[in-house]
Design a protein around this motif. Structure first.
Motif, mmCIF file in Angstrom:
data_model
loop_
_atom_site.group_PDB
_atom_site.id
_atom_site.type_symbol
_atom_site.label_atom_id
_atom_site.label_comp_id
_atom_site.label_asym_id
_atom_site.label_seq_id
_atom_site.Cartn_x
_atom_site.Cartn_y
_atom_site.Cartn_z
ATOM 1 N N GLN A 240 0.821 -1.208 0.000
ATOM 2 C CA GLN A 240 0.000 0.000 0.000
ATOM 3 C C GLN A 240 0.856 1.260 0.000
ATOM 4 O O GLN A 240 0.376 2.343 -0.330
ATOM 5 C CB GLN A 240 -0.929 0.014 1.220
ATOM 6 N N GLN A 241 2.124 1.120 0.384
ATOM 7 C CA GLN A 241 3.045 2.254 0.422
ATOM 8 C C GLN A 241 4.288 1.923 -0.401
ATOM 9 O O GLN A 241 4.660 0.749 -0.530
ATOM 10 C CB GLN A 241 3.458 2.567 1.866
ATOM 11 N N PRO A 242 4.967 2.923 -0.979
ATOM 12 C CA PRO A 242 6.190 2.655 -1.735
ATOM 13 C C PRO A 242 7.231 1.965 -0.858
ATOM 14 O O PRO A 242 7.315 2.212 0.347
ATOM 15 C CB PRO A 242 6.663 4.055 -2.146
ATOM 16 N N GLY A 243 8.013 1.088 -1.466
ATOM 17 C CA GLY A 243 9.044 0.389 -0.714
ATOM 18 C C GLY A 243 10.088 -0.216 -1.631
ATOM 19 O O GLY A 243 9.959 -0.193 -2.863
ATOM 20 N N GLU A 244 11.099 -0.785 -1.037
ATOM 21 C CA GLU A 244 12.210 -1.349 -1.789
ATOM 22 C C GLU A 244 11.764 -2.572 -2.586
ATOM 23 O O GLU A 244 11.008 -3.419 -2.095
ATOM 24 C CB GLU A 244 13.336 -1.740 -0.824
ATOM 25 N N ASN A 245 12.208 -2.649 -3.837
ATOM 26 C CA ASN A 245 11.986 -3.811 -4.697
ATOM 27 C C ASN A 245 10.501 -4.150 -4.818
ATOM 28 O O ASN A 245 10.120 -5.323 -4.895
ATOM 29 C CB ASN A 245 12.757 -5.021 -4.136
ATOM 30 N N GLU A 246 9.667 -3.132 -4.877
ATOM 31 C CA GLU A 246 8.236 -3.390 -4.817
ATOM 32 C C GLU A 246 7.682 -4.033 -6.082
ATOM 33 O O GLU A 246 6.652 -4.725 -6.015
ATOM 34 C CB GLU A 246 7.467 -2.113 -4.486
ATOM 35 N N ILE A 247 8.311 -3.857 -7.231
ATOM 36 C CA ILE A 247 7.829 -4.531 -8.445
ATOM 37 C C ILE A 247 7.938 -6.041 -8.278
ATOM 38 O O ILE A 247 7.002 -6.793 -8.592
ATOM 39 C CB ILE A 247 8.622 -4.058 -9.683
ATOM 40 N N HIS A 248 9.078 -6.491 -7.753
ATOM 41 C CA HIS A 248 9.264 -7.919 -7.501
ATOM 42 C C HIS A 248 8.288 -8.416 -6.440
ATOM 43 O O HIS A 248 7.647 -9.462 -6.605
ATOM 44 C CB HIS A 248 10.710 -8.159 -7.044
ATOM 45 N N ARG A 249 8.141 -7.652 -5.368
ATOM 46 C CA ARG A 249 7.259 -8.073 -4.277
ATOM 47 C C ARG A 249 5.802 -8.101 -4.733
ATOM 48 O O ARG A 249 5.032 -8.981 -4.334
ATOM 49 C CB ARG A 249 7.429 -7.143 -3.072
ATOM 50 N N GLU A 250 5.432 -7.144 -5.581
ATOM 51 C CA GLU A 250 4.060 -7.154 -6.083
ATOM 52 C C GLU A 250 3.801 -8.376 -6.951
ATOM 53 O O GLU A 250 2.745 -9.013 -6.862
ATOM 54 C CB GLU A 250 3.749 -5.893 -6.887
ATOM 55 N N ALA A 251 4.760 -8.736 -7.801
ATOM 56 C CA ALA A 251 4.579 -9.892 -8.679
ATOM 57 C C ALA A 251 4.376 -11.167 -7.867
ATOM 58 O O ALA A 251 3.508 -12.001 -8.189
ATOM 59 C CB ALA A 251 5.776 -10.037 -9.607
ATOM 60 N N LEU A 252 5.146 -11.334 -6.814
ATOM 61 C CA LEU A 252 5.001 -12.522 -5.978
ATOM 62 C C LEU A 252 3.660 -12.517 -5.245
ATOM 63 O O LEU A 252 2.993 -13.555 -5.128
ATOM 64 C CB LEU A 252 6.154 -12.601 -4.969
ATOM 65 N N ALA A 253 3.255 -11.345 -4.751
ATOM 66 C CA ALA A 253 1.957 -11.242 -4.072
ATOM 67 C C ALA A 253 0.812 -11.503 -5.050
ATOM 68 O O ALA A 253 -0.192 -12.130 -4.692
ATOM 69 C CB ALA A 253 1.813 -9.868 -3.429
ATOM 70 N N ALA A 254 0.956 -11.026 -6.289
ATOM 71 C CA ALA A 254 -0.077 -11.250 -7.299
ATOM 72 C C ALA A 254 -0.234 -12.745 -7.581
ATOM 73 O O ALA A 254 -1.358 -13.251 -7.725
ATOM 74 C CB ALA A 254 0.274 -10.505 -8.579
ATOM 75 N N ASN A 255 0.869 -13.470 -7.646
ATOM 76 C CA ASN A 255 0.804 -14.917 -7.861
ATOM 77 C C ASN A 255 0.120 -15.609 -6.683
ATOM 78 O O ASN A 255 -0.716 -16.504 -6.862
ATOM 79 C CB ASN A 255 2.209 -15.487 -8.058
#
Length: 371
Positions: free
Chosen positions: A53-68
């Motif tokens: 919900q907030q900007p953070g380090e390596n968030e593109i990678h973390r979002e992809a894993l959460a999306a899966n």
């Protein structure tokens, strides 16, 4: 009953508690719930989605894993629905999957509902419709709320002005007035701040029936500070989310009130949700006779009582009840709405209301991911 009339809707909202799934028969004006399922998020998935919900380090990678991970949870919910209703994937025309909102910035031209609809289509073996909000935003709209179009289709009455109040993490209203176009917008926080506050102090995911709030006393000075938020005074169309309302926002307004008891803050947060809803209902739906509540807020007895009280204080005589009175469980309304939106997409029918979102006109919403 043909496969073309069966749709599944999946909704995980701002409260970040889990996914609600609904299997529905939808054919023209015939909309019926055939089954429902709920799966809570694991603590890990909820934490991952909350962090996004907030900007953070390596968030593109973390979002992809959460999306899966979210797609896996969605697929489990679909499987539960099929088993409980005796259906197979081949029986279902499409799944409408809202995804998890992690950013909503229509004023900047974008919204982001994370999820992996391609993976969900692969796992479920069913066509998936997702990304419902982007097309409305591309047309100059807010992309939210989208449920008023569904509320109109299911809950409107030609002889009565009604309000449907959806109290999830964020609250929104749909004004169904037969004398004019449907209007609707996000009024402000629903359960979001109350859930966050009780989690911080008691470790509970939510305030069951509003019992903790009911044990406290409202703090007038805090309520006044909360009501000074500029968003509340903006005219519709408007929408909001965790980008604005979060515990850090609350902490800033608690400055100087450190002696306040936690339960009194909770009581004030319930009052804040009820008051913002009541004021907007009184202003935008003065002739409404009934307010039908859906979402998790409908299960909060204290909040429902406070909403009724605040409506009367605002000079509004409407009675408050849940959508159970209209034949739809308050916990199933949003899932059913996204099943309906999937039906609209595959039949190339518009799913938005320009009078609600401010878009340039009606638009077909969502992107199709074939199985």
């Amino acid at each position: 009953m043909s496969a073309s009339s069966l749709f599944i809707g999946l909704m995980s909202g701002t409260s970040l508690d889990g996914v609600d799934g609904v299997l529905a028969h939808i054919d023209a004006g015939d909309i019926r719930t055939l089954g429902a399922a709920y799966l809570p998020f694991s603590d890990g998935l909820r934490a991952d989605l909350m962090a996004l919900q907030q900007p953070g380090e390596n968030e593109i990678h973390r979002e992809a894993l959460a999306a899966n991970a979210l797609a896996l949870r969605y697929a489990q919910c679909v499987g539960d629905l099929l088993v409980s209703t005796g259906r197979t994937a081949a029986d279902i025309r499409a799944i409408g999957a809202h995804g998890q909102t992690i950013r909503h910035r229509p004023e900047l031209g974008y919204t982001r509902q994370t999820g992996n609809p391609a993976l969900l289509a692969e796992l479920a073996g069913i066509d998936v419709v997702a990304d419902f909000r982007s097309r409305d935003i591309a047309g100059g709209g807010q992309g939210a709320p989208l449920v008023p179009a569904f509320h109109q289709a299911v809950f409107s009455d030609p002889g009565e002005c009604r309000v449907v109040a959806n109290i999830g993490g964020i609250s929104n209203i749909s004004v169904l007035d037969p004398k004019g176009p449907v209007t609707g917008f996000d009024t402000g926080p629903g359960n979001l701040l109350m859930d966050g506050w009780i989690a911080r102090h008691l470790g509970n995911a939510y305030d069951a029936a509003g019992a903790w709030a009911a044990s406290g006393q409202e703090i007038p000075a805090l309520l006044q500070r909360l009501c000074e938020e500029p968003y509340l005074g903006l005219p519709p169309p408007k929408s909001t989310g965790r980008d604005l309302f979060h515990l850090e926002w609350l902490d800033a307004r608690l400055a100087g009130l450190s002696a306040a008891r936690p339960e009194d803050v909770q009581a004030t947060l319930a009052a804040f949700t009820a008051l913002t809803l009541a004021r907007d209902i009184a202003h935008h739906a003065a002739s409404a006779k009934r307010v039908f509540v859906c979402g998790g807020g409908a299960c909060n007895t204290h909040l429902m009582q406070r909403l009724q009280q605040r409506l009367h204080e605002c000079g509004q005589t409407a009675t408050v009840q849940s959508t159970d009175a209209l034949g739809v469980s308050p916990n199933h309304v949003e899932g059913l709405a996204f099943a309906w939106l999937a039906y609209r997409q595959v039949n190339r029918l518009p799913g938005n209301l320009a009078s609600v979102t401010g878009a340039a006109g009606a638009r077909v919403l969502g992107a199709l991911y074939p199985a």
